[in-house]
Design a protein around this motif. Structure first.
Motif, mmCIF file in Angstrom:
data_model
loop_
_atom_site.group_PDB
_atom_site.id
_atom_site.type_symbol
_atom_site.label_atom_id
_atom_site.label_comp_id
_atom_site.label_asym_id
_atom_site.label_seq_id
_atom_site.Cartn_x
_atom_site.Cartn_y
_atom_site.Cartn_z
ATOM 1 N N PHE A 149 2.470 -8.406 -10.796
ATOM 2 C CA PHE A 149 1.172 -7.734 -10.945
ATOM 3 C C PHE A 149 1.342 -6.214 -10.828
ATOM 4 O O PHE A 149 0.632 -5.456 -11.490
ATOM 5 C CB PHE A 149 0.186 -8.245 -9.891
ATOM 6 N N ARG A 150 2.280 -5.792 -9.991
ATOM 7 C CA ARG A 150 2.536 -4.355 -9.865
ATOM 8 C C ARG A 150 3.042 -3.795 -11.198
ATOM 9 O O ARG A 150 2.589 -2.735 -11.660
ATOM 10 C CB ARG A 150 3.562 -4.091 -8.758
ATOM 11 N N SER A 151 3.985 -4.505 -11.823
ATOM 12 C CA SER A 151 4.525 -4.047 -13.114
ATOM 13 C C SER A 151 3.434 -4.019 -14.176
ATOM 14 O O SER A 151 3.375 -3.092 -14.993
ATOM 15 C CB SER A 151 5.664 -4.965 -13.567
ATOM 16 N N LEU A 152 2.557 -5.030 -14.161
ATOM 17 C CA LEU A 152 1.452 -5.056 -15.120
ATOM 18 C C LEU A 152 0.523 -3.867 -14.863
ATOM 19 O O LEU A 152 0.082 -3.186 -15.790
ATOM 20 C CB LEU A 152 0.690 -6.376 -15.001
ATOM 21 N N GLY A 153 0.251 -3.606 -13.583
ATOM 22 C CA GLY A 153 -0.616 -2.484 -13.220
ATOM 23 C C GLY A 153 -0.058 -1.147 -13.667
ATOM 24 O O GLY A 153 -0.806 -0.262 -14.104
ATOM 25 N N TYR B 170 1.474 -5.368 0.086
ATOM 26 C CA TYR B 170 0.081 -5.138 -0.306
ATOM 27 C C TYR B 170 -0.111 -3.712 -0.825
ATOM 28 O O TYR B 170 -0.652 -3.497 -1.911
ATOM 29 C CB TYR B 170 -0.847 -5.384 0.888
ATOM 30 N N ILE B 171 0.364 -2.728 -0.053
ATOM 31 C CA ILE B 171 0.081 -1.335 -0.414
ATOM 32 C C ILE B 171 0.839 -0.930 -1.671
ATOM 33 O O ILE B 171 0.358 -0.113 -2.463
ATOM 34 C CB ILE B 171 0.385 -0.371 0.765
ATOM 35 N N ASN B 172 2.020 -1.521 -1.900
ATOM 36 C CA ASN B 172 2.774 -1.215 -3.123
ATOM 37 C C ASN B 172 1.995 -1.629 -4.365
ATOM 38 O O ASN B 172 2.054 -0.973 -5.403
ATOM 39 C CB ASN B 172 4.137 -1.908 -3.105
ATOM 40 N N CYS B 173 1.283 -2.752 -4.267
ATOM 41 C CA CYS B 173 0.477 -3.211 -5.404
ATOM 42 C C CYS B 173 -0.850 -2.459 -5.485
ATOM 43 O O CYS B 173 -1.263 -2.032 -6.565
ATOM 44 C CB CYS B 173 0.191 -4.705 -5.268
ATOM 45 N N ALA B 174 -1.503 -2.315 -4.329
ATOM 46 C CA ALA B 174 -2.812 -1.651 -4.315
ATOM 47 C C ALA B 174 -2.717 -0.238 -4.872
ATOM 48 O O ALA B 174 -3.585 0.209 -5.634
ATOM 49 C CB ALA B 174 -3.353 -1.626 -2.889
ATOM 50 N N GLU B 175 -1.637 0.467 -4.528
ATOM 51 C CA GLU B 175 -1.437 1.843 -5.001
ATOM 52 C C GLU B 175 -1.496 1.910 -6.521
ATOM 53 O O GLU B 175 -2.082 2.834 -7.103
ATOM 54 C CB GLU B 175 -0.066 2.324 -4.508
ATOM 55 N N VAL B 176 -0.899 0.915 -7.192
ATOM 56 C CA VAL B 176 -0.856 0.909 -8.660
ATOM 57 C C VAL B 176 -2.221 0.553 -9.238
ATOM 58 O O VAL B 176 -2.693 1.193 -10.190
ATOM 59 C CB VAL B 176 0.219 -0.092 -9.142
ATOM 60 N N GLN C 132 2.396 5.911 -0.126
ATOM 61 C CA GLN C 132 1.509 5.127 -1.004
ATOM 62 C C GLN C 132 0.050 5.515 -0.800
ATOM 63 O O GLN C 132 -0.713 5.623 -1.771
ATOM 64 C CB GLN C 132 1.680 3.617 -0.735
ATOM 65 N N LEU C 133 -0.350 5.747 0.457
ATOM 66 C CA LEU C 133 -1.734 6.152 0.724
ATOM 67 C C LEU C 133 -2.024 7.528 0.116
ATOM 68 O O LEU C 133 -3.108 7.767 -0.418
ATOM 69 C CB LEU C 133 -1.993 6.170 2.237
ATOM 70 N N GLN C 134 -1.024 8.426 0.189
ATOM 71 C CA GLN C 134 -1.174 9.741 -0.460
ATOM 72 C C GLN C 134 -1.360 9.588 -1.958
ATOM 73 O O GLN C 134 -2.176 10.269 -2.579
ATOM 74 C CB GLN C 134 0.075 10.604 -0.197
ATOM 75 N N SER C 135 -0.571 8.679 -2.529
ATOM 76 C CA SER C 135 -0.663 8.434 -3.969
ATOM 77 C C SER C 135 -2.060 7.930 -4.339
ATOM 78 O O SER C 135 -2.621 8.323 -5.369
ATOM 79 C CB SER C 135 0.407 7.407 -4.380
#
Length: 944
Positions: free
Chosen positions: A446-450, A483-489, A526-529
């Motif tokens: 899902f991260r790659s798709l995002g 979670y945050i790695n995906c949410a960031e995207v 990630q939160l900064q992003s």
């Protein structure tokens, strides 16, 4: 069908797959190379074909290259394959292709290990050779040296840390360059072979991708050295070959050397070093034939089938793609065949051999599969580069046939153009749902798709469903980092296509996941992003701060340095995008809080550059705040800002300027006629400035602000306040240091002081005398300060200041001054040309002139005569412009100064001539007849 492995009929009589090939010498064939011979060899091991040599059509490597060198064979091959080529060698990879160099750093930092490593090191002793030995003897000696590397003369270094291992590889890289530069070509080849062998070792498997990066760097160096060496041999009459040269333009010596390298490499016994070293010099085939590269790529692709370990094999394929994209990007068929070969052998990953190896090394399958990502991603990037959309459809079908393997699906989404992926978003989501999650987690898919959807838009009707499907999976993730790695995207996708309501929901979900156990502390990047993406898409700050969860989200940044960085990003966005001034209380309160955070981070250790940057951002905010005609509210804001930002001097300076501007706007609104209320208000503005200026450390900033604020007070008829500012400026002049810091360098302050005083004199012309202080009390006070100030010995600034005082005093004697401040009576009105007033001015003039003449006398020494000449002419021009030359004393003084300027031959003759011409022109004007007599009394002396 195209990619199916070839079946080779084998007779299992006395066959053994590891039985060596026997090479026998055949008769020598004359070549068309000038004065050189080369022997060809043929395989005579048995009637059975070796599995590795079968791809060479029954010939061993040496015979193959020898045949390729035969002009007849070469010509025939070229003719038969010329029609098959779609593009020529000039096809190059564009700047839109992400190079390998941009990936290596990420791989090295990601694939690390704490395990101990080992490395095999050769002793590399160079054997002496007899000069004048036969060619065959030299070849035999070199082959023996290569054998020596493979059979002995090696030692294994054990228990190396990762850093030691990397250092050792770097040493080998340096050894390669040193050996090459000292003309030890065989030693260089030995080093490359030794390094290539390391790529067959997977004992510390999680470090393999990094090892591949380090060792292929050495291979790249070797390939470049060989190519440049052969290219240098092609230089004829100091004219090098063009980039797109043809083999016909390569001389025989270069071809001979090139063939020699391929022969050496073909004699390497082990498959992996033979493959890697030949791939490293693949580009050199350009010297031999036009079709050399296109013929070698399929053969090298087939060679990889002999590598048993799937991880080693996939990185070999990645290296071949890397070299192939560099030397022949148009040969996509070989790249595709390379990948399809990998797909056919993909099931090996789940075979017993690999599983047993993972058990021994205590490596889990998910971790093992991530080791494939860099290689597969690179191969697919090469295949997908400028590929048509139909290829993606084909890849998706192949993924389905392999049971929607997550690793492949992830690489496909990483490699193909974002537009292609976005258009098929729902198809990919369907495939992701059907994936087996045990090996490769779905959230990475899902991260790659995002990441693709952040670059390209999916069909409009699918957008909400895509977000719901993705977030359904993401919000269930238990691990905060996952979670945050995906949410960031996916935050970017949400900001891109949805309203504040959806963004608020996403931010609330992030806060909910990252607050427990202070998980946010490990996810600041990630939160900064996320913040960066939100402010990129919502740059209307009234909308941004109406997002309920935005400020609570900011509260998660509890590490000061990170918090300040985030605040800087928000302020930069505000200054960039806010077009109109604002008084919105929501924006003001939020941004004051953000600016206060930045200001409070300043301490004794903060760098000056950092202070400047923070001050610039806060000043940008202050300039954008406007309460319209509510001037009192505006002043209250500035007072509050002063208390909040007292540690940043540039902010205080900006506030003083803003308050002065506010006073002038009040004057403009009232058209100069202040009421009791507005008069009190401007006095409040003046008082703000008067009590703020002393807190500044820079002395010239204080001087200029005293002058500026005094001018504003004068313009608003606050005469006593203006006097207070000017007195403060006068009393500050003696404190000016001799040297001041300008842009980090110490400079003399005289020039800055001279500039300030000239501005000050211009203002003093219109400042009326105080009734209780006496005539010209400010001018006298300033002259006393200048007199007492200690000037540099080699400086003439004191004289220049005194001449400017004469300009001021001359202007003060006029019946009506040349400029006034509206509604302020200057001395011309107060005194009305009174004789006593003029007498006082004349006395002051005499005193000043005496000071100037005293200084001119001190310059009578030989080393200062040039300065004396220049100052005499400068003073002469002052008298000419501002003095009444009908006065005999002044007239005589001007003649004396003229003669002094020329006395020692330092005068500029051109200037003197032009000055005399000017005097003669003035003499023709009405009431200027006395200039005629003056011109006659001014002789021109020649320099001789």
């Amino acid at each position: 069908e195209v990619c199916k492995l070839e079946s080779v009929p084998l007779d299992f009589g006395d066959y053994h797959p590891l039985k060596p090939i026997t090479v026998t010498e055949s008769k020598t064939k004359k070549m068309n190379r000038k004065g050189s011979t080369s022997s060809t060899s043929s395989s005579s091991s048995s009637s059975v074909m070796d599995p590795l040599s079968s791809v060479l059509d029954g010939t061993d490597p040496l015979s193959l290259f020898a045949a390729a060198a035969d002009p007849v064979t070469t010509t025939a091959t070229m003719d038969s394959t010329r029609k098959k080529r779609d593009k020529d060698d000039s096809s190059a990879v564009g700047s839109d292709f992400e190079p390998w160099s941009s990936k290596r750093g990420e791989i090295l930092s990601r694939y690390t290990t704490t395990e101990k490593l080992s490395i095999v090191s050769g002793s590399f002793s160079r054997k002496a050779t007899t000069t004048g030995s036969a060619v065959s003897e030299k070849v035999r000696t070199r082959l023996e040296e290569l054998d020596d590397l493979e059979e002995g003369s090696q030692k294994e270094l054990l228990n190396l840390t990762q850093q030691d291992y990397m250092n050792r590889i770097e040493e080998l890289n340096q050894s390669l360059k040193d050996a090459w530069s000292s003309d030890q070509k065989v030693k260089a080849l030995k080093i490359v072979i030794q390094c290539s062998k390391l790529l067959s070792d997977t004992t510390v498997i999680q470090f393999y991708p990094s090892k591949f990066v380090l060792i292929t760097d050495i291979l790249d160096t070797f390939g470049k050295l060989v190519y440049e060496r052969i290219l240098s041999m092609c230089v004829d009459s100091r004219v090098s070959l063009p980039d797109n040269f043809s083999p016909e333009s390569v001389n025989d010596t270069a071809k001979e050397t090139c063939l020699n390298w391929f022969f050496k490499i073909a004699s390497i016994r082990e498959l992996i070093p033979r493959f890697y070293v030949e791939a490293a010099i693949l580009k050199c085939n350009k010297f031999l034939s036009k079709t050399g590269i296109s013929e070698c790529l399929p053969r090298l692709t087939s060679m990889i089938r002999g590598i048993g370990d799937p991880l080693v094999a996939v990185y070999a394929r990645a290296y071949l793609c890397r070299v192939g994209m560099e030397v022949a990007p148009q040969l996509k068929e070989s790249l595709n065949k390379n990948f399809f070969d990998f797909l056919l052998t993909f099931k090996q990953i789940h075979g017993d051999t690999v599983q047993n190896q993972l058990v021994v090394q205590c490596v889990e399958i998910p971790l093992y599969l991530t080791l494939y990502s860099p290689a597969i991603d690179w191969i697919l990037q090469c295949i997908a580069y400028r590929a048509p959309e139909v290829l993606l459809t084909e890849m998706m079908e192949r993924c389905r046939k392999l049971g929607n393997n997550a690793l492949l699906l992830n690489s496909v989404m990483s490699a193909f153009r974002a537009e292609f992926i976005a258009a098929r978003s729902m198809d990919f989501i369907g495939m992701i749902k059907e994936c087996d999650e045990s090996g490769f987690p779905k959230h990475l898919l899902f991260r790659s798709l995002g990441l693709n959807l952040a670059l390209a838009d999916p069909p409009e009707n699918d957008r909400l469903q895509i977000l719901n499907e993705a977030w359904k999976v993401i919000t269930k993730l238990k691990n905060p980092q996952d979670y945050i790695n995906c949410a960031e995207v996916w935050v970017e996708y949400t900001c891109r296509h949805f309203t504040n309501r959806e963004i608020n929901t996403v931010l609330a979900d992030v806060i909910k996941h990252m607050t427990p156990d202070r998980a946010f502390e490990d996810a600041y990047p990630q939160l900064q992003s996320i913040i960066q993406k939100v402010i990129t898409y919502i740059y209307d700050f009234s909308l941004l701060f109406s997002v309920e969860k935005f400020l609570p989200f900011l509260d998660m940044f509890q590490k000061e340095s990170v918090r300040v960085e985030v605040c800087k990003c928000i302020m930069e966005s505000f200054i960039k995008h806010q077009q109109e001034s604002t008084k919105d209380p929501v924006i003001l309160n939020a941004l004051l809080h953000i600016c206060k955070t930045m200001h409070d981070s300043v301490n004794a250790l903060t760098l000056e550059d950092e202070k400047r940057m923070l001050a610039a951002l806060i000043n940008g905010f202050i300039k954008m705040v406007s309460f319209g005609r509510d001037f009192e509210q505006q002043l209250s804001f500035y007072v509050e800002a002063r208390s909040m930002f007292c540690n940043l001097e540039p902010v205080l300076v900006q506030l003083i300027h803003s308050v002065n501007q506010l006073a002038m706007e009040t004057r403009k609104v009232m058209k100069g006629n202040h009421s009791r209320k507005t008069a009190a208000f401007v006095r409040a503005c003046v008082a703000f400035c008067f009590i703020t200026i002393p807190s500044l450390s820079s002395i010239f900033t204080r001087l200029n602000l005293y002058l500026h604020s005094g001018q504003v007070a004068l313009a608003n008829q606050c005469l006593s306040q203006a006097d207070a500012f000017f007195k403060a400026a006068v009393s500050l002049v003696p404190e000016v240091p001799k040297m001041i810091s300008v842009d980090g360098k110490m400079r003399p302050s005289d020039a800055f002081l001279l500039e300030f005083l000239c501005n000050f004199f211009s203002t003093l012309l219109v400042v009326p005398d105080h009734p209780e202080q006496g005539v010209l009390f400010l001018v006298r006070g300033l002259l006393n300060v200048i007199q007492d100030y200690t000037w540099e010995d080699n400086s003439d600034d004191k004289v220049r200041i005194y001449t400017n005082v004469l300009h001021l005093l001359s202007a003060m004697t006029q019946e009506a001054y040349i400029y006034h401040v509206d509604k302020v009576d200057s001395n011309d009105t107060l005194y009305g040309g009174d004789s006593k007033f003029l007498t006082e001015i004349n006395k002051l003039c005499e005193t000043v002139i005496a000071q100037i003449l005293d200084h001119l006398k001190t310059l009578g020494k030989e080393e200062t005569l040039k300065r004396q000449s220049q100052l005499a002419l400068y003073f002469f021009n002052t008298i000419l412009a501002h003095g009444d030359l009908r006065n005999n004393k002044l007239n005589q003084l001007s003649v004396n100064l003229w003669n002094l300027a020329q006395k020692h031959g330092f005068a500029d003759t051109k200037t003197m001539v032009k000055t005399l011409e000017y005097i003669k022109r003035r003499s023709k004007q009405p009431e200027m007849s006395h200039f005629t007599d003056l011109a006659l009394r001014l002789p021109l002396q020649s320099r001789t």
